[in-house]
Design a protein around this motif. Structure first.
Motif, mmCIF file in Angstrom:
data_model
loop_
_atom_site.group_PDB
_atom_site.id
_atom_site.type_symbol
_atom_site.label_atom_id
_atom_site.label_comp_id
_atom_site.label_asym_id
_atom_site.label_seq_id
_atom_site.Cartn_x
_atom_site.Cartn_y
_atom_site.Cartn_z
ATOM 1 N N GLY A 104 0.841 -1.071 -0.001
ATOM 2 C CA GLY A 104 -0.115 -0.051 0.006
ATOM 3 C C GLY A 104 0.791 1.254 -0.035
ATOM 4 N N ALA A 105 1.929 1.401 0.960
ATOM 5 C CA ALA A 105 2.875 2.544 0.610
ATOM 6 C C ALA A 105 3.242 2.716 -0.756
ATOM 7 N N ARG A 106 3.716 1.538 -1.319
ATOM 8 C CA ARG A 106 4.470 1.756 -2.787
ATOM 9 C C ARG A 106 3.265 2.390 -3.892
ATOM 10 N N ALA A 107 1.950 1.834 -3.605
ATOM 11 C CA ALA A 107 1.055 2.475 -4.240
ATOM 12 C C ALA A 107 0.626 3.908 -3.774
ATOM 13 N N GLY A 108 0.993 4.192 -2.630
ATOM 14 C CA GLY A 108 0.650 5.732 -2.234
ATOM 15 C C GLY A 108 1.714 6.521 -2.751
ATOM 16 N N ALA A 109 2.947 5.810 -2.680
ATOM 17 C CA ALA A 109 4.204 6.852 -3.112
ATOM 18 C C ALA A 109 4.025 7.104 -4.675
ATOM 19 N N ARG A 110 3.368 6.305 -5.538
ATOM 20 C CA ARG A 110 3.278 6.583 -6.974
ATOM 21 C C ARG A 110 2.584 7.611 -7.304
ATOM 22 N N TRP A 118 -5.484 5.167 -4.140
ATOM 23 C CA TRP A 118 -6.825 4.253 -3.648
ATOM 24 C C TRP A 118 -7.147 3.455 -4.862
ATOM 25 N N ARG A 119 -6.919 4.061 -6.151
ATOM 26 C CA ARG A 119 -7.369 3.241 -7.277
ATOM 27 C C ARG A 119 -6.678 2.009 -7.483
ATOM 28 N N SER A 120 -5.210 2.258 -7.089
ATOM 29 C CA SER A 120 -4.467 0.962 -7.026
ATOM 30 C C SER A 120 -4.582 0.027 -5.948
ATOM 31 N N ALA A 121 -5.141 0.534 -4.691
ATOM 32 C CA ALA A 121 -5.411 -0.361 -3.685
ATOM 33 C C ALA A 121 -6.468 -1.228 -4.016
ATOM 34 N N LEU A 122 -7.240 -0.980 -4.851
ATOM 35 C CA LEU A 122 -8.358 -1.798 -5.027
ATOM 36 C C LEU A 122 -7.927 -3.113 -5.882
ATOM 37 N N PRO A 123 -7.376 -3.006 -7.059
ATOM 38 C CA PRO A 123 -6.814 -4.083 -7.707
ATOM 39 C C PRO A 123 -5.721 -4.831 -6.714
ATOM 40 N N THR A 161 -6.996 -7.386 4.912
ATOM 41 C CA THR A 161 -6.417 -6.826 3.807
ATOM 42 C C THR A 161 -6.777 -5.325 3.774
ATOM 43 N N ALA A 162 -7.805 -4.914 3.843
ATOM 44 C CA ALA A 162 -7.883 -3.616 3.754
ATOM 45 C C ALA A 162 -7.606 -2.700 4.535
#
Length: 464
Positions: A104-110, A118-123, A161-162
């Motif tokens: 999740g941190a990598r998704a947030g850093a992008r 948040w859109r990356s966190a769903l997949p 997971t969430a």
């Protein structure tokens, strides 16, 4: 044609993130498989070391999947009667939560300035849950030693997971970590701020002090539990019990793996013992410094560390002082913050007491949550109750912390502010000296050095 071939197939516009949903889906599945491998590799290794066992390779993999699901808090059943098996190995929980937070941190850093995280966190979550669904399906057969139920297990895994992905996204997205919830009504807090006027600490400083006070108290309690557990291991017979129960090196390694997975649970149980209420090892049993009532317990190395009787008068005195010592450091830290060390001004005593009691309530809630997560069931009937009782741990944690943190913080604040008030005011000569030291001496020294270097650079060989 060249433009079509050069266009990334899985790409998306920049405002939606730097990767496609399919790539994030694969990352989520990889995160789940990495967490699963933490337990699957040693289980399959033990299966290889036991060539004459009755368990097949698929049975070993099914056991690893069951343990992985159990690490998420998913309730399982065992035996033909469907006896509950809900004792969560917290070491696997920490591994899964850490990997989810990293993803999740990598998704947030992008996407630090948009909603792409948040859109990356769903997949990511969908990919993780896809592996969880396969694990549940593998453990749903009648041949499974620990059986899973999709209706009850998948929602629990989805909640973990969430929570892990949200924690990571908030950390990588640049948001501050969520602080403790408001523990007093907003009206009372506003009135107290108004009454305290300018001496009230800034909300950011108060939140940081509350977080540090509660966190240091909990870490101290865990250290006390670890100390008790280490003493019990050093003085107990867990090693000889493991050697007697196992038939060969593979059996010893299997018991060592099981004890390692339950090591955080054992530390929390020992911390509950240090607090006073203790824990239960079966229905109608109690293991506490006041009294110990045990019946027949399963043959397991960690259960060999259980005391058979009370610690005695000297042990009870040590255990009574231990929670008080745990609260000394948080009280000093809060008192230092309330005295204005590192902040612009000292806090009002009422504000210090408010933050101290908020820390007490936070510690109480954390103790209840930790006790609930460390317990569970190993079967029906007598083994349906294991671990500390949450409400007892919450009350005793609140009592010990309230006895030390608020008065200790107020006393530390008073001593530090009294020492600061006793400092003599600067005289006019001292003020002129300080002003010359900070504003005149350093520029004058730099100017003198500059002039000297300039003269030396201007000298010619015949001038010397």
């Amino acid at each position: 044609m060249t433009q079509l071939m050069g266009r990334p197939i899985l790409g998306l516009p920049d405002d939606l993130g730097s990767r496609s949903p399919f790539a994030d889906l694969l990352v989520g599945a990889r995160t789940a498989l990495l967490a699963l491998s933490v337990i699957a590799v040693p289980v399959l290794g033990l299966w290889v070391l036991t060539p004459y066992g009755d368990v097949t390779a698929r049975g070993a993999l099914r056991l690893a999947c069951a343990l992985w699901l159990l690490g998420h808090g998913a309730p399982l059943t065992r035996g033909p009667g469907g006896a509950p098996f809900t004792l969560t190995p917290l070491l696997l929980t920490a591994v899964s939560a850490g990997l989810l937070r990293r993803a999740g941190a990598r998704a947030g850093a992008r996407a630090p300035h948009g909603t792409g995280a948040w859109r990356s966190a769903l997949p990511l979550g969908i990919g993780y849950l896809a592996v969880a669904a396969l694990a549940v399906a593998e453990c749903s057969g009648s041949e499974a030693v620990l059986a899973a139920d999709p209706v009850t297990d998948l929602p629990v895994v989805a909640a973990v997971t969430a929570a892990g992905l949200a924690w990571g996204v908030l950390a990588g997205h640049g948001h501050a970590q969520p602080g403790p919830p408001a523990l007093l009504p907003a009206v009372l807090a506003d009135r107290l701020r108004t009454w305290a006027a300018a001496d009230w600490a800034p909300p950011r400083d108060a939140t940081a002090a509350l977080r540090g006070t509660a966190g240091s108290w909990l870490l101290g309690l865990l250290a006390a539990g670890g100390l008790l557990l280490t003493t019990a291991v050093a003085l107990g017979t867990a090693g000889s019990t493991a050697a007697g129960l196992a038939d060969g090196p593979a059996g010893v390694l299997g018991l060592l793996l099981a004890c390692t997975l339950l090591l955080p649970n054992a530390v929390l149980w020992a911390a509950a013992y240090a607090l006073g209420p203790g824990f239960a090892v079966g229905t109608g049993t109690t293991v506490s410094p006041v009294a110990t009532h045990l019946g027949a317990v399963p043959e397991f190395p960690l259960f060999a560390l259980l005391p058979t009787d009370g610690p005695g008068a000297a042990g009870q005195a040590v255990l009574a002082v231990l929670p008080l010592l745990v609260g000394v450091v948080p009280a000093l830290l809060l008192g230092r913050a309330a005295a204005g060390r590192g902040t612009s001004r000292p806090w009002h005593p009422a504000g210090t007491a408010l933050v101290a009691f908020a820390a007490v309530l936070t510690v109480s809630a954390a103790a209840a949550a930790a006790s609930w997560s460390a317990g569970g069931a190993l079967g029906a009937g007598r083994m349906a109750a294991l671990g500390p009782v949450p409400w007892q741990a919450a009350l005793t944690a609140a009592g010990w912390s309230a006895a030390v943190v608020p008065p200790g913080a107020l006393l530390a604040r008073w001593l530090l502010t009294r020492t600061a008030d006793r400092a003599l005011p600067p005289t006019p000569a001292t003020a002129r000296l300080t002003a010359w030291s900070t504003a005149a001496r350093c520029p004058r020294l730099r100017r003198t050095l500059h002039d000297a270097v300039t003269r030396l650079a201007a000298l010619r060989p015949d001038d010397t």
